[in-house]
Design a protein around this motif. Structure first.
Motif, mmCIF file in Angstrom:
data_model
loop_
_atom_site.group_PDB
_atom_site.id
_atom_site.type_symbol
_atom_site.label_atom_id
_atom_site.label_comp_id
_atom_site.label_asym_id
_atom_site.label_seq_id
_atom_site.Cartn_x
_atom_site.Cartn_y
_atom_site.Cartn_z
ATOM 1 N N VAL A 187 1.463 -4.745 0.773
ATOM 2 C CA VAL A 187 1.638 -3.367 1.242
ATOM 3 C C VAL A 187 0.389 -2.893 1.978
ATOM 4 C CG1 VAL A 187 1.898 -0.974 0.494
ATOM 5 C CG2 VAL A 187 3.367 -2.732 -0.460
ATOM 6 N N LEU A 188 -0.787 -3.150 1.421
ATOM 7 C CA LEU A 188 -2.015 -2.709 2.077
ATOM 8 C C LEU A 188 -2.254 -3.435 3.393
ATOM 9 C CD1 LEU A 188 -4.432 -2.270 -0.950
ATOM 10 C CD2 LEU A 188 -3.291 -0.498 0.384
ATOM 11 N N ALA A 189 -1.851 -4.685 3.489
ATOM 12 C CA ALA A 189 -2.005 -5.418 4.744
ATOM 13 C C ALA A 189 -1.075 -4.872 5.827
ATOM 14 C CB ALA A 189 -1.730 -6.900 4.516
ATOM 15 N N ASN A 190 0.041 -4.273 5.415
ATOM 16 C CA ASN A 190 1.028 -3.741 6.369
ATOM 17 C C ASN A 190 1.087 -2.225 6.362
ATOM 18 O OD1 ASN A 190 2.032 -6.331 7.233
ATOM 19 N ND2 ASN A 190 2.910 -6.511 5.187
ATOM 20 N N VAL A 191 0.026 -1.575 5.961
ATOM 21 C CA VAL A 191 0.053 -0.116 5.837
ATOM 22 C C VAL A 191 0.265 0.568 7.183
ATOM 23 C CG1 VAL A 191 -2.431 0.330 6.047
ATOM 24 C CG2 VAL A 191 -1.027 1.778 4.575
ATOM 25 N N PHE A 251 1.942 -7.864 -4.496
ATOM 26 C CA PHE A 251 2.701 -6.787 -3.862
ATOM 27 C C PHE A 251 1.773 -5.752 -3.243
ATOM 28 C CE2 PHE A 251 4.651 -2.559 -4.306
ATOM 29 C CZ PHE A 251 5.694 -2.709 -3.416
ATOM 30 N N VAL A 252 0.745 -5.349 -3.969
ATOM 31 C CA VAL A 252 -0.208 -4.363 -3.464
ATOM 32 C C VAL A 252 -0.930 -4.903 -2.234
ATOM 33 C CG1 VAL A 252 -2.361 -3.152 -4.002
ATOM 34 C CG2 VAL A 252 -0.503 -3.179 -5.662
ATOM 35 N N CYS A 253 -1.319 -6.169 -2.253
ATOM 36 C CA CYS A 253 -1.996 -6.770 -1.095
ATOM 37 C C CYS A 253 -1.089 -6.789 0.128
ATOM 38 C CB CYS A 253 -2.467 -8.174 -1.433
ATOM 39 S SG CYS A 253 -3.833 -8.213 -2.592
#
Length: 101
Positions: A75-79, A71-73
């Motif tokens: 979100v960070l990829a689509n920040v 989930f964190v990856c």
């Protein structure tokens, strides 16, 4: 603690200025959050010790971290898609996340 807060406020140029209503709301929200975290973690550790066997604890806990890390990856990829204008979009996103849980 108090002296460090005093020095931070002094450096920020807030010495002698009253806290605004928005600042009071923010402080109250922060204190409520800290109380919730203070209750959550000891409760979580107690339940973990009660229900998860000692010899399997590390494996089970790490298996539950895999979806969180994914989930964190994502979100960070689509920040770049999470434009924050006054926090309205982020607060709607959080409310949808909480409603989904």
């Amino acid at each position: 603690m108090i002296s460090s807060c005093y020095h931070i406020c002094r450096l920020a140029g807030l010495k002698g200025k009253p806290i605004t209503f928005r600042g009071q709301i923010d402080m109250l929200a922060f204190c409520v959050f800290e109380v919730c975290v203070g209750i959550f973690w000891p409760s979580m550790m107690t339940m973990r010790a009660t229900y998860v066997p000692e010899e399997l604890r590390a494996t089970i806990i790490n298996m539950f971290r895999i979806p969180l890390n994914a989930f964190v990856c994502v979100v960070l990829a689509n920040v770049s898609m999470l434009e924050i204008r006054g926090g309205a979009l982020l607060s709607r996103w959080y409310s949808r996340l909480v409603a989904g849980c």
